[in-house]
Design a protein around this motif. Structure first.
Motif, PDB file in Angstrom:
ATOM      1  N   VAL A 111       0.880  -1.185   0.000  1.00 32.03           N
ATOM      2  CA  VAL A 111       0.000   0.000   0.000  1.00 32.03           C
ATOM      3  C   VAL A 111       0.910   1.226   0.000  1.00 32.03           C
ATOM      4  CG1 VAL A 111      -1.833   1.243   1.190  1.00 32.03           C
ATOM      5  CG2 VAL A 111      -1.754  -1.266   1.276  1.00 32.03           C
ATOM      6  N   PRO A 112       1.195   1.771  -1.182  1.00 32.15           N
ATOM      7  CA  PRO A 112       2.235   2.799  -1.269  1.00 32.15           C
ATOM      8  C   PRO A 112       1.812   4.192  -0.827  1.00 32.15           C
ATOM      9  CG  PRO A 112       1.323   2.365  -3.431  1.00 32.15           C
ATOM     10  CD  PRO A 112       0.674   1.388  -2.506  1.00 32.15           C
ATOM     11  N   LEU A 113       0.514   4.438  -0.742  1.00 26.91           N
ATOM     12  CA  LEU A 113       0.023   5.771  -0.391  1.00 26.91           C
ATOM     13  C   LEU A 113      -1.089   5.663   0.632  1.00 26.91           C
ATOM     14  CD1 LEU A 113      -0.207   7.243  -4.005  1.00 26.91           C
ATOM     15  CD2 LEU A 113       1.409   7.988  -2.251  1.00 26.91           C
ATOM     16  N   ALA A 114      -1.096   6.588   1.583  1.00 25.23           N
ATOM     17  CA  ALA A 114      -2.155   6.612   2.597  1.00 25.23           C
ATOM     18  C   ALA A 114      -2.273   8.042   3.112  1.00 25.23           C
ATOM     19  CB  ALA A 114      -1.833   5.657   3.735  1.00 25.23           C
ATOM     20  N   LEU A 115      -3.315   8.306   3.867  1.00 26.76           N
ATOM     21  CA  LEU A 115      -3.472   9.589   4.547  1.00 26.76           C
ATOM     22  C   LEU A 115      -3.193   9.398   6.029  1.00 26.76           C
ATOM     23  CD1 LEU A 115      -6.719  10.978   2.868  1.00 26.76           C
ATOM     24  CD2 LEU A 115      -4.339  11.479   2.284  1.00 26.76           C
ATOM     25  N   SER A 116      -2.503  10.342   6.635  1.00 29.74           N
ATOM     26  CA  SER A 116      -2.222  10.275   8.068  1.00 29.74           C
ATOM     27  C   SER A 116      -2.415  11.663   8.665  1.00 29.74           C
ATOM     28  CB  SER A 116      -0.798   9.774   8.314  1.00 29.74           C
ATOM     29  OG  SER A 116       0.161  10.664   7.759  1.00 29.74           O
ATOM     30  N   GLU A 117      -2.509  11.712   9.978  1.00 32.02           N
ATOM     31  CA  GLU A 117      -2.732  12.980  10.667  1.00 32.02           C
ATOM     32  C   GLU A 117      -1.390  13.613  11.059  1.00 32.02           C
ATOM     33  OE1 GLU A 117      -5.882  14.357  11.319  1.00 32.02           O
ATOM     34  OE2 GLU A 117      -6.525  12.756   9.959  1.00 32.02           O
ATOM     35  N   ASP A 118      -1.285  14.897  10.866  1.00 29.61           N
ATOM     36  CA  ASP A 118      -0.052  15.623  11.196  1.00 29.61           C
ATOM     37  C   ASP A 118      -0.067  16.031  12.662  1.00 29.61           C
ATOM     38  OD1 ASP A 118       2.358  16.883  10.931  1.00 29.61           O
ATOM     39  OD2 ASP A 118       1.562  18.671   9.945  1.00 29.61           O
ATOM     40  N   THR A 119      -0.066  15.012  13.520  1.00 25.61           N
ATOM     41  CA  THR A 119      -0.134  15.264  14.963  1.00 25.61           C
ATOM     42  C   THR A 119       0.986  14.571  15.735  1.00 25.61           C
ATOM     43  OG1 THR A 119      -1.680  13.400  15.153  1.00 25.61           O
ATOM     44  CG2 THR A 119      -2.633  15.607  14.955  1.00 25.61           C
ATOM     45  N   PHE A 120       1.896  13.883  15.046  1.00 26.41           N
ATOM     46  CA  PHE A 120       2.965  13.166  15.740  1.00 26.41           C
ATOM     47  C   PHE A 120       3.904  14.156  16.429  1.00 26.41           C
ATOM     48  CE2 PHE A 120       3.955  13.614  11.223  1.00 26.41           C
ATOM     49  CZ  PHE A 120       5.216  14.187  11.220  1.00 26.41           C
ATOM     50  N   ARG A 121       4.416  13.740  17.572  1.00 20.92           N
ATOM     51  CA  ARG A 121       5.321  14.535  18.406  1.00 20.92           C
ATOM     52  C   ARG A 121       4.792  15.957  18.615  1.00 20.92           C
ATOM     53  NH1 ARG A 121       8.451  11.970  14.856  1.00 20.92           N
ATOM     54  NH2 ARG A 121       9.239  13.818  13.762  1.00 20.92           N
ATOM     55  N   ALA A 122       3.502  16.069  18.859  1.00 17.22           N
ATOM     56  CA  ALA A 122       2.850  17.379  18.926  1.00 17.22           C
ATOM     57  C   ALA A 122       3.453  18.267  20.008  1.00 17.22           C
ATOM     58  CB  ALA A 122       1.353  17.196  19.158  1.00 17.22           C
ATOM     59  N   GLU A 123       3.638  17.724  21.203  1.00 17.56           N
ATOM     60  CA  GLU A 123       4.149  18.546  22.301  1.00 17.56           C
ATOM     61  C   GLU A 123       5.585  18.971  22.037  1.00 17.56           C
ATOM     62  OE1 GLU A 123       4.307  18.504  27.216  1.00 17.56           O
ATOM     63  OE2 GLU A 123       3.742  16.682  26.117  1.00 17.56           O
ATOM     64  N   GLY A 124       6.384  18.031  21.532  1.00 21.39           N
ATOM     65  CA  GLY A 124       7.781  18.347  21.250  1.00 21.39           C
ATOM     66  C   GLY A 124       7.923  19.425  20.188  1.00 21.39           C
ATOM     67  N   MET A 125       7.190  19.285  19.094  1.00 18.80           N
ATOM     68  CA  MET A 125       7.321  20.261  18.010  1.00 18.80           C
ATOM     69  C   MET A 125       6.767  21.622  18.394  1.00 18.80           C
ATOM     70  SD  MET A 125       6.971  18.577  14.296  1.00 18.80           S
ATOM     71  CE  MET A 125       6.798  16.816  14.210  1.00 18.80           C
ATOM     72  N   SER A 126       5.717  21.638  19.175  1.00 26.56           N
ATOM     73  CA  SER A 126       5.174  22.916  19.633  1.00 26.56           C
ATOM     74  C   SER A 126       6.202  23.655  20.491  1.00 26.56           C
ATOM     75  CB  SER A 126       3.895  22.676  20.434  1.00 26.56           C
ATOM     76  OG  SER A 126       3.387  23.886  20.954  1.00 26.56           O
ATOM     77  N   PHE A 127       6.904  22.914  21.338  1.00 24.89           N
ATOM     78  CA  PHE A 127       7.911  23.540  22.191  1.00 24.89           C
ATOM     79  C   PHE A 127       9.118  23.979  21.363  1.00 24.89           C
ATOM     80  CE2 PHE A 127      11.302  23.392  25.512  1.00 24.89           C
ATOM     81  CZ  PHE A 127      10.790  24.400  26.315  1.00 24.89           C
ATOM     82  N   VAL A 128       9.509  23.174  20.381  1.00 28.62           N
ATOM     83  CA  VAL A 128      10.611  23.541  19.493  1.00 28.62           C
ATOM     84  C   VAL A 128      10.296  24.845  18.772  1.00 28.62           C
ATOM     85  CG1 VAL A 128      11.676  22.898  17.289  1.00 28.62           C
ATOM     86  CG2 VAL A 128      11.616  21.255  19.162  1.00 28.62           C
ATOM     87  N   THR A 129       9.072  24.986  18.281  1.00 26.87           N
ATOM     88  CA  THR A 129       8.677  26.214  17.590  1.00 26.87           C
ATOM     89  C   THR A 129       8.714  27.403  18.534  1.00 26.87           C
ATOM     90  OG1 THR A 129       7.286  24.985  16.036  1.00 26.87           O
ATOM     91  CG2 THR A 129       6.819  27.327  16.306  1.00 26.87           C
ATOM     92  N   GLU A 130       8.247  27.209  19.754  1.00 31.63           N
ATOM     93  CA  GLU A 130       8.287  28.282  20.749  1.00 31.63           C
ATOM     94  C   GLU A 130       9.723  28.743  21.000  1.00 31.63           C
ATOM     95  OE1 GLU A 130       7.658  28.545  25.577  1.00 31.63           O
ATOM     96  OE2 GLU A 130       6.313  27.239  24.436  1.00 31.63           O
ATOM     97  N   LEU A 131      10.642  27.784  21.154  1.00 32.56           N
ATOM     98  CA  LEU A 131      12.046  28.121  21.378  1.00 32.56           C
ATOM     99  C   LEU A 131      12.647  28.824  20.162  1.00 32.56           C
ATOM    100  CD1 LEU A 131      13.414  24.897  23.147  1.00 32.56           C
ATOM    101  CD2 LEU A 131      12.817  27.088  24.205  1.00 32.56           C
TER     102      LEU A 131
END
Length: 546
Positions: free
Chosen positions: A520-540
């Motif tokens: 199954v070469p293509l699928a849809l996924s939610e862009d929510t992985f590592r949400a807390e980490g990435m939010s903090f990275v953006t803040e920094l």
């Protein structure tokens, strides 16, 4: 194991030279009063090494690009011109990894192109072989990557994209351009800011886009239907073209496609003062009253040696580049992420995406970081020098030492090349690629049409997984991403017959088209992985840009 080749290095080394009239059967085009003879390339014709600006040598070194003079005479456009000066780079694959695939990926991402010369500002055009006179085909303009330090147009065969577009019944014209790299294109410091000559590599790209507006009709292209496209530093360049002059597209493009690159968190160009001073010292220009003018007169070989002595993307500081785009008050009015927050973005549809394991290759130069203390000191030195102790504590808690939570992601305890490798790879990938992409898409999805993707193919590549640059095989190797790209160039929507439907990105449902290994070469996924980490990275990052 056979790997589809990405590199298509030309045997030709000369920029355009005078030639006799085109032999019968060879494609030719007239620009101003000049005739350019190209070469057939299967379903396409190619015209290579056409100058779009005056050579940036002498007093034009470290100066804004000057448009080419009107063309005259006959010219051979059958070979690439030289690449722009390359900064030396070497990132060996650790001896514990025995994999031709891994070696290929690392060498492609850090490819230094030869021959190179300061006289390098040329464009290349591929057109469908049977393009009729007066055709107005959509145009895709490619900006290559290479950490803003190396790379060139000769690495990429635009005929692959044009031929595929012809096969799909939606022909397009392909353009690629060289631009100044490393200190030649991204010199920084107060002297640079005062002279108004920051971001010269981006200025070169802008001048090439102006060339497209003037000359692409002669190749059957429509100047009102231009999409800019890039990968890595090329994708960051595309993003910054969207922010240039406070988001004024100036009629140069109507869409953008970005692979592994978004508006990065960078501060004022004066922050590069230490590297500027070091370059001035190494070239003997320190005593000069006007050090910038002195640098213009340094012999090329001596200047290149001084540039090579500066830190590169393969050095210990990795993605904290010495020579990179910065806010200069002219081309970029502010930190790119601040410009995004303020809505100073060109109002065009865009596609943005990353590979799952963006940081792995860039962590290879720091396998000697083996303890929490060493990692903390490294991050504080190069990426977050103003972060508090509490902020660093929080960041390291969000990106723990557990190999199962590091990059390559989803590989458990495998690929732990050193005790901190997978952790650092996760941090670097999110700091420079994933978090800026999510921030960009999330900020703009309500204001303009956005599509986002995640590439998780080649996940089993030893040590590096779905590494930075692996998605290039899916476009220049003739994969399904090429089809999505071509549809977007033609209709500003990547969707088309036979492809999984790709929904637009929204804050309410941030969906990613996900490229996968397996049946199954293509699928849809939610862009929510590592949400807390990435939010903090953006803040920094917003508080402490590079």
């Amino acid at each position: 194991m056979h790997v589809p080749t990405l590199l298509a290095l030309s045997a030709g080394s000369a920029v355009l030279a005078s030639a006799s009239p085109a032999p019968r059967g060879l494609p030719s085009v007239t620009l101003d009063q000049g005739t350019f003879t190209g070469a057939p390339a299967g379903l396409a014709n190619k015209f290579l090494g056409i100058p779009f600006a005056q050579p940036p040598t002498g007093n034009l070194r470290f100066n804004l690009p000057v448009p080419n003079a009107p063309y005259t005479g006959a010219h051979d456009a059958g070979s690439f011109g030289p690449a722009c000066p390359q900064q030396a780079a070497q990132l060996p694959v650790p001896p514990g990894i025995v994999s031709n695939v891994t070696q290929f990926i690392v060498e492609t991402v850090t490819a230094v192109v030869t021959p190179f010369s300061e006289d390098c500002l040329t464009v290349n055009v591929w057109t469908p072989a049977d393009v009729p006179a007066g055709a107005k085909l959509p145009v895709v303009v490619w900006i290559f990557g290479g950490g803003f330090e190396f790379g060139g147009t000769s690495m990429y065969d635009g005929g692959v994209i044009v031929s595929r577009s012809v096969e799909m019944g939606t022909p397009v014209v392909y353009v690629s351009m060289n631009y100044r790299l490393s200190a030649f294109g991204f010199l920084a410091g107060q002297e640079v800011k005062d002279a108004g000559v920051g971001n010269l590599g981006l200025q070169d790209q802008r001048q090439a886009l102006r060339w497209v507006q003037q000359y692409i009709p002669a190749f059957g292209g429509d100047p009102t239907k231009v999409t800019i496209w890039g990968e890595s530093a090329g994708a960051i360049s595309v993003a910054l073209q969207l922010l240039a002059h406070n988001g004024a597209a100036e009629g140069l493009f109507r869409g953008a496609f970005m692979q592994s690159g978004s508006p990065t968190p960078v501060g004022d160009v004066a922050r590069g003062q230490a590297d500027y001073d070091a370059l001035v010292a190494r070239t003997g220009c320190a005593p000069a009253r006007d050090t910038l003018q002195c640098l213009r007169g340094v012999p090329f070989a001596a200047l290149l040696a001084a540039v090579d002595a500066s830190p590169s993307i393969t050095s210990r500081q990795s993605l904290a580049l010495a020579w990179m785009p910065r806010a200069d008050g002219v081309f970029l009015a502010d930190d790119p992420q601040v410009l995004v927050q303020q809505g100073r973005v060109a109002d065009v549809p865009f596609v943005t995406g990353d590979c799952d394991d963006e940081g792995t290759i860039f962590a290879l130069s720091n396998l000697n970081i083996t303890t929490d203390t060493q990692l903390r000191a490294y991050l504080a030195e190069f990426f977050l020098p103003h972060a508090s102790a509490a902020q660093l504590d929080t960041l390291l808690a969000l990106y723990p030492a557990d190999p199962a939570q590091g990059a390559p992601f989803g590989t458990g305890a495998l690929d732990a090349l050193s005790p901190q490798y997978k952790r650092l790879a996760a941090l670097l990938g999110d700091l420079v690629f994933q978090a800026p992409r999510r921030f960009f898409a999330g900020e703009r999805a309500g204001a303009q049409r956005v599509f986002a993707f995640l590439n998780k193919r080649l996940k089993a590549t030893p040590g590096v997984g779905s590494a930075h640059g692996t998605d290039l095989l899916n476009v220049y190797g003739g994969g399904d991403m090429a089809d999505y790209l071509i549809h977007f160039v033609v209709a500003l929507d990547p969707n088309g017959p036979g492809l999984l439907s790709w929904p637009a990105y929204s804050a309410a449902r941030p969906q990613l088209l996900t490229f996968l290994d397996g049946p199954v070469p293509l699928a849809l996924s939610e862009d929510t992985f590592r949400a807390e980490g990435m939010s903090f990275v953006t803040e920094l990052s917003l508080a402490d840009p590079l």
